[in-house]
Structures are given as C-alpha cells and as structure tokens.
Design a protein around this motif. Structure first.
Motif, PDB file in Angstrom:
ATOM      1  N   ASP A 113     -38.682  77.682  39.331  1.00  0.00           N
ATOM      2  CA  ASP A 113     -39.479  76.646  38.680  1.00  0.00           C
ATOM      3  C   ASP A 113     -38.540  75.572  38.104  1.00  0.00           C
ATOM      4  OD1 ASP A 113     -40.720  75.470  36.030  1.00  0.00           O
ATOM      5  OD2 ASP A 113     -42.395  76.127  37.288  1.00  0.00           O
ATOM      6  N   PRO A 114     -38.690  74.315  38.498  1.00  0.00           N
ATOM      7  CA  PRO A 114     -37.740  73.277  38.069  1.00  0.00           C
ATOM      8  C   PRO A 114     -37.641  73.127  36.555  1.00  0.00           C
ATOM      9  CG  PRO A 114     -39.106  72.470  39.881  1.00  0.00           C
ATOM     10  CD  PRO A 114     -39.705  73.768  39.441  1.00  0.00           C
ATOM     11  N   ASP A 115     -38.775  73.171  35.858  1.00  0.00           N
ATOM     12  CA  ASP A 115     -38.729  73.018  34.410  1.00  0.00           C
ATOM     13  C   ASP A 115     -38.013  74.193  33.738  1.00  0.00           C
ATOM     14  OD1 ASP A 115     -40.058  70.613  34.502  1.00  0.00           O
ATOM     15  OD2 ASP A 115     -42.029  71.495  34.167  1.00  0.00           O
ATOM     16  N   VAL A 116     -38.284  75.412  34.222  1.00  0.00           N
ATOM     17  CA  VAL A 116     -37.621  76.585  33.654  1.00  0.00           C
ATOM     18  C   VAL A 116     -36.115  76.505  33.891  1.00  0.00           C
ATOM     19  CG1 VAL A 116     -37.373  79.087  33.820  1.00  0.00           C
ATOM     20  CG2 VAL A 116     -39.648  78.065  33.831  1.00  0.00           C
ATOM     21  N   VAL A 117     -35.713  76.162  35.092  1.00  0.00           N
ATOM     22  CA  VAL A 117     -34.287  76.110  35.413  1.00  0.00           C
ATOM     23  C   VAL A 117     -33.587  75.056  34.554  1.00  0.00           C
ATOM     24  CG1 VAL A 117     -32.588  75.624  37.213  1.00  0.00           C
ATOM     25  CG2 VAL A 117     -34.623  76.993  37.744  1.00  0.00           C
ATOM     26  N   GLU A 118     -34.209  73.913  34.358  1.00  0.00           N
ATOM     27  CA  GLU A 118     -33.578  72.897  33.508  1.00  0.00           C
ATOM     28  C   GLU A 118     -33.541  73.334  32.052  1.00  0.00           C
ATOM     29  OE1 GLU A 118     -31.742  70.271  34.513  1.00  0.00           O
ATOM     30  OE2 GLU A 118     -32.097  71.389  36.357  1.00  0.00           O
ATOM     31  N   GLY A 119     -34.561  74.092  31.612  1.00  0.00           N
ATOM     32  CA  GLY A 119     -34.514  74.651  30.266  1.00  0.00           C
ATOM     33  C   GLY A 119     -33.378  75.646  30.109  1.00  0.00           C
ATOM     34  N   GLU A 120     -33.187  76.482  31.113  1.00  0.00           N
ATOM     35  CA  GLU A 120     -32.074  77.440  31.093  1.00  0.00           C
ATOM     36  C   GLU A 120     -30.731  76.712  31.078  1.00  0.00           C
ATOM     37  OE1 GLU A 120     -34.339  80.910  33.732  1.00  0.00           O
ATOM     38  OE2 GLU A 120     -33.198  79.307  34.723  1.00  0.00           O
ATOM     39  N   GLU A 166     -28.591  81.431  45.171  1.00  0.00           N
ATOM     40  CA  GLU A 166     -27.328  80.689  45.152  1.00  0.00           C
ATOM     41  C   GLU A 166     -27.488  79.336  44.479  1.00  0.00           C
ATOM     42  OE1 GLU A 166     -23.753  79.185  48.131  1.00  0.00           O
ATOM     43  OE2 GLU A 166     -25.089  80.809  48.705  1.00  0.00           O
ATOM     44  N   ARG A 167     -28.596  78.645  44.763  1.00  0.00           N
ATOM     45  CA  ARG A 167     -28.845  77.351  44.092  1.00  0.00           C
ATOM     46  C   ARG A 167     -28.943  77.546  42.588  1.00  0.00           C
ATOM     47  NH1 ARG A 167     -32.171  76.504  48.645  1.00  0.00           N
ATOM     48  NH2 ARG A 167     -34.001  77.246  47.514  1.00  0.00           N
ATOM     49  N   TRP A 168     -29.655  78.578  42.182  1.00  0.00           N
ATOM     50  CA  TRP A 168     -29.855  78.845  40.755  1.00  0.00           C
ATOM     51  C   TRP A 168     -28.523  79.140  40.073  1.00  0.00           C
ATOM     52  CZ3 TRP A 168     -29.377  83.284  37.613  1.00  0.00           C
ATOM     53  CH2 TRP A 168     -30.033  83.216  36.379  1.00  0.00           C
ATOM     54  N   LEU A 169     -27.742  80.017  40.658  1.00  0.00           N
ATOM     55  CA  LEU A 169     -26.447  80.355  40.070  1.00  0.00           C
ATOM     56  C   LEU A 169     -25.538  79.138  39.986  1.00  0.00           C
ATOM     57  CD1 LEU A 169     -25.806  83.775  41.823  1.00  0.00           C
ATOM     58  CD2 LEU A 169     -26.106  83.420  39.359  1.00  0.00           C
ATOM     59  N   THR A 170     -25.510  78.348  41.046  1.00  0.00           N
ATOM     60  CA  THR A 170     -24.649  77.167  41.054  1.00  0.00           C
ATOM     61  C   THR A 170     -25.063  76.192  39.965  1.00  0.00           C
ATOM     62  OG1 THR A 170     -24.252  77.422  43.428  1.00  0.00           O
ATOM     63  CG2 THR A 170     -23.829  75.249  42.472  1.00  0.00           C
ATOM     64  N   ARG A 171     -26.370  75.978  39.825  1.00  0.00           N
ATOM     65  CA  ARG A 171     -26.855  75.050  38.791  1.00  0.00           C
ATOM     66  C   ARG A 171     -26.460  75.525  37.396  1.00  0.00           C
ATOM     67  NH1 ARG A 171     -26.994  71.896  35.807  1.00  0.00           N
ATOM     68  NH2 ARG A 171     -28.675  70.624  34.903  1.00  0.00           N
ATOM     69  N   LEU A 172     -26.610  76.808  37.126  1.00  0.00           N
ATOM     70  CA  LEU A 172     -26.352  77.296  35.774  1.00  0.00           C
ATOM     71  C   LEU A 172     -24.857  77.443  35.488  1.00  0.00           C
ATOM     72  CD1 LEU A 172     -29.296  79.733  35.072  1.00  0.00           C
ATOM     73  CD2 LEU A 172     -29.124  77.265  34.787  1.00  0.00           C
ATOM     74  N   LEU A 173     -24.078  77.789  36.482  1.00  0.00           N
ATOM     75  CA  LEU A 173     -22.628  77.776  36.284  1.00  0.00           C
ATOM     76  C   LEU A 173     -22.123  76.362  36.019  1.00  0.00           C
ATOM     77  CD1 LEU A 173     -21.676  80.345  39.048  1.00  0.00           C
ATOM     78  CD2 LEU A 173     -21.169  80.609  36.607  1.00  0.00           C
ATOM     79  N   ASP A 174     -22.713  75.391  36.708  1.00  0.00           N
ATOM     80  CA  ASP A 174     -22.355  73.992  36.448  1.00  0.00           C
ATOM     81  C   ASP A 174     -22.701  73.610  35.006  1.00  0.00           C
ATOM     82  OD1 ASP A 174     -21.418  73.659  39.010  1.00  0.00           O
ATOM     83  OD2 ASP A 174     -23.182  72.581  39.741  1.00  0.00           O
ATOM     84  N   ALA A 175     -23.844  74.087  34.510  1.00  0.00           N
ATOM     85  CA  ALA A 175     -24.243  73.773  33.136  1.00  0.00           C
ATOM     86  C   ALA A 175     -23.236  74.347  32.136  1.00  0.00           C
ATOM     87  CB  ALA A 175     -25.641  74.324  32.858  1.00  0.00           C
ATOM     88  N   CYS A 176     -22.760  75.550  32.392  1.00  0.00           N
ATOM     89  CA  CYS A 176     -21.733  76.143  31.520  1.00  0.00           C
ATOM     90  C   CYS A 176     -20.470  75.294  31.514  1.00  0.00           C
ATOM     91  CB  CYS A 176     -21.409  77.560  31.979  1.00  0.00           C
ATOM     92  SG  CYS A 176     -22.774  78.744  31.844  1.00  0.00           S
ATOM     93  N   ALA A 177     -20.059  74.843  32.704  1.00  0.00           N
ATOM     94  CA  ALA A 177     -18.851  74.022  32.811  1.00  0.00           C
ATOM     95  C   ALA A 177     -19.036  72.654  32.181  1.00  0.00           C
ATOM     96  CB  ALA A 177     -18.451  73.887  34.278  1.00  0.00           C
ATOM     97  N   GLU A 178     -20.252  72.117  32.233  1.00  0.00           N
ATOM     98  CA  GLU A 178     -20.522  70.848  31.563  1.00  0.00           C
ATOM     99  C   GLU A 178     -20.366  70.989  30.054  1.00  0.00           C
ATOM    100  OE1 GLU A 178     -24.489  70.171  32.890  1.00  0.00           O
ATOM    101  OE2 GLU A 178     -23.879  69.809  34.973  1.00  0.00           O
TER     102      GLU A 178
END
Length: 416
Positions: A113-120, A166-178
């Motif tokens: 879910d796009p909204d959930v992923v951006e919230g995470e 894989e998309r989900w993990l990549t997005r959230l790992l990027d958020a950690c690095a940001e």
C-alpha cells in the motif's frame, strides 16, 4: 568489510515491563540494565522501539518517544555500548505489534500500500535522523523478522511477491540512509527466508540488500527436535546459516551478522544453556567475514507478564532482577579468533522455490553436516556459480561438491 574483530552484544530486553517499558519509560531502570550488560564487557545492544507506541497514527511520530530512544542510546554510550535500532516492531516473542492504521477497519498491506509504505519510510527516517549524530549509533535494522508477516504460517499474512518484497526493502533501506547517511543499515528475516520455498523474502534479498547480511538462528525450527541438544547440527546451526548465506552474496567478503541466537528451553534445558552458547559461539567464530554475535537476550521476561510462550521467560543472560546466569559468563569470556578460509563449497540451488533443500532434513543441510562431521569446514556456493572460476577464487574455494556426492545413496551405499 567486516570489523577487524567480531562484535559481541545482546538484544536488549528491559528487565522492567519488557518492551512495554516505552509506555512508562524509566531511564534509571534502563541505566541499571545497561550497567549489567556493560559489566560483561560486551560492546553493543540491539534496541526495539514498539512501532504502535512510536507511530500511533500514520502522520504522528511521537516526539517524546523519539526523545526517549535517544536518551537510551546516550545512556548506552556512557557505558561504552554501541546501539543498533530495529524500526518496525513488528513481531517480538510471539506477539505482533502493528499500528491500528494498518489493521481491521483500516486493513492495508504492509508491503504494497503506497500510503503505508511512505508512512513506514517516514518513521524509519525520523528514528535514523534523531540518532545520526550519535557516535555510538551503528545504524538501523528495518524491522524484526518482518518476513513473517508476508506468508504462512502467519494467520493473516500481508501477501507480496518477491519483486514487491525487494521494492519494499529497497525503499525502506533508502529511508534509513536518508536519515543517517554512512551508517550500517540492514534488514532481518527469520529463517523462512532461507528454508521456506514460498516465502517471498528470499536468500538473495538477505544477502544482497543492505550493508550486512543478518541471520537469526533458532534451533526450535526442527534442528534440536530432530537431532538433540548436543548434536553437531544443533551446536553448529548458527555457523551453518552464516555459511549458507554466503552462497547468495554478490560481494565475496560481505559481512554476516549473527543478529539473533539463543538457548530455547526445553529443547536446550536451562542447565545446558551455557554449554550450548559456548559451542555455538566457538563454531560461528570459525566463520570468515563475521560481523558479530548478538545473543537473545539480555534479561528474562518477568513472570508477572502473561501469555508468553514458556521459553520466552528464561532466554535472558540475566535474571529478571539483573543477576547474571552461567551463560552470561560464557559471553563475557568469548574471544575473537582468526578463522581460515573455507576451501570446500557445497552446491546449493539458486532457485528460491527449491530452498527447502537447505532446511533441516534437506539434502544440502544433511550433506553440510556430513562434511562437518568428517572434519571439513564447508561453505556453500550457488549452482549457477559452481563453475565460475573468478567467483571461486575470490572466495578462496578450491573444491566444489554436490550433496549427492556427500550423502549415502538411497540403497545405503557409501560416499563417492
């Protein structure tokens, strides 16, 4: 590259209130817990914010909760302890902790879910950013065994494809690095990622995404039930997972973190926990490229808390009143060693739909421990790389064997 010597630490379970301590945060109690951990000479802790307590609404990340997390990290620094923070809690000790904005009337997929992923992503970025200037902050783990939400045996899974995971993990790992550039950020799966054919979080995800590969080694997965508490398969299960993970890594010397390992009763009775810990740590320290060992867990769960599985009440290296057990002295006495490269590689299937071959009772698993019992020090290599000379040389592999070359024939013949 892995650290010059492996790290030793514990997963921090507060002695008062378990992880519900975030609701009644008492820094003095935390400091007393950390004093007991530091007294063992350990160098890091893994910390677990409970996601619904920190982000009760998709657009509300509670500032006070974040301040308390930073205060905990600062208290750890005062005691010489570095801190890794798991973000999405997620799942702990048989309980799920998911915010109300993802469940029941607001049921939305955690992974798609796009909204959930951006919230995470916002949540992980906020935690990482709050700790980014702390010298003792190791980095973020996206969450604790989040893959258990994606498939059975979870009773209400949030389905996702391998590509979606894989998309989900990549997005959230990027958020950690940001939030905290330059830190060590990773994700963590329970062993279904390595053993379960239909699990969408794959070995390749674990071994290629993030800065470090995490493995969680629990012998209640059929290992101890099948072989017993003192068997080679039980005492070297953690080392097996470390070496299994290397088959999928793209970097020849990618660090592997044994991020969770513990002595679960009754399969490992309390009076044998220290011996199990000593054997496990000795075996895993013989694995090259080990980032470190983080034992589960620091303090026992209080008997005043209800409904935990029985084994959870006794997993601590300290009692609930902060007294060290024999296993604590094993951790305190653990010393790094210099492992030699492992020249014999067992071939494993690259196809994740065949990964159950690596699970307890599978041909890869059985062949690995036959080799180990014969005195070999095996590692693993994918079938797609088994003839790639450059890959083998980079990893120091001089011999490649297939499971059917190691195991007896079905008729009871001998090894070839």
């Amino acid at each position: 590259m892995p650290p010059a010597v492996p790290r030793f630490g514990v997963n921090y379970t507060p002695s008062e209130g378990w992880f519900h301590h975030w609701l009644d945060f008492d820094l003095d109690s935390v400091r007393a817990d950390l004093d007991s951990i530091a007294a063992l000479g350990l160098d890091h802790i893994r910390v677990f914010p409970l996601w619904p307590y920190f982000q009760p609404d998709r657009t509300l990340i509670r500032p006070r909760a974040v301040e308390q997390l930073v205060a905990l990290a600062d208290a750890a620094a005062e005691r010489g302890l570095d801190v890794n923070v798991d973000g999405l809690q997620g799942h702990l000790s048989s309980f799920d902790f998911l915010p109300a904005w993802t469940r029941t009337w607001h049921r939305r997929n955690l992974f798609t879910d796009p909204d959930v992923v951006e919230g995470e992503a916002a949540y992980l970025r906020t935690l990482a950013s709050a700790l980014a200037d702390r010298p003792n902050f190791i980095g973020m783990t996206v969450g604790n065994e989040v893959n258990q939400f994606a498939s059975g045996p979870h009773p209400d899974p949030d389905r996702v494809t391998e590509e979606g995971a894989e998309r989900w993990l990549t997005r959230l790992l990027d958020a950690c690095a940001e939030g905290a550039p330059g830190r060590t950020h990773l994700h963590a799966s329970y062993d279904a990622a390595w053993y379960q054919d239909d699990q969408p979080f794959t070995p390749a995800h674990s071994a290629r995404l993030g800065d470090v590969t995490a493995v969680h080694s629990w012998v209640f997965n059929g290992t101890a039930q099948r072989h017993g508490r003192t068997a080679l398969q039980t005492e070297q299960h953690a080392a097996y997972l470390v070496e299994l993970s290397k088959a999928w890594a793209d970097r020849p010397h990618r660090p592997v973190w044994l991020q969770e390992v513990g002595a679960p009763a009754p399969l490992i009775p309390a009076e044998h926990a220290a011996a199990f810990a000593e054997a496990t740590i000795t075996a895993v320290l013989d694995c090259p490229d080990l980032w470190g060992v983080t034992w589960w867990c620091s303090h026992d769960v209080s008997r005043g808390l209800a409904d935990f599985p029985e084994l959870e009440y006794g997993l601590g290296v300290f009692t609930n009143d902060r007294k060290p057990k024999e296993i604590a002295h094993v951790l305190a006495a653990a010393r790094p060693r210099i492992p030699r490269e492992r020249g014999t590689a067992l071939v494993v299937p690259a196809d994740p739909a065949r990964r159950s071959a690596c699970a307890p009772g599978g041909p890869v698993y059985d062949a690995y421990f036959r080799l180990a019992a014969d005195g070999a020090r095996p590692t693993t290599v994918l079938d797609t790389r088994a003839t790639d000379r450059d890959h083998l040389v980079a990893r120091g592999i001089t011999e490649v064997v297939h499971p059917d070359q190691v195991l007896p024939t079905p008729q009871g013949g001998t090894r070839s």
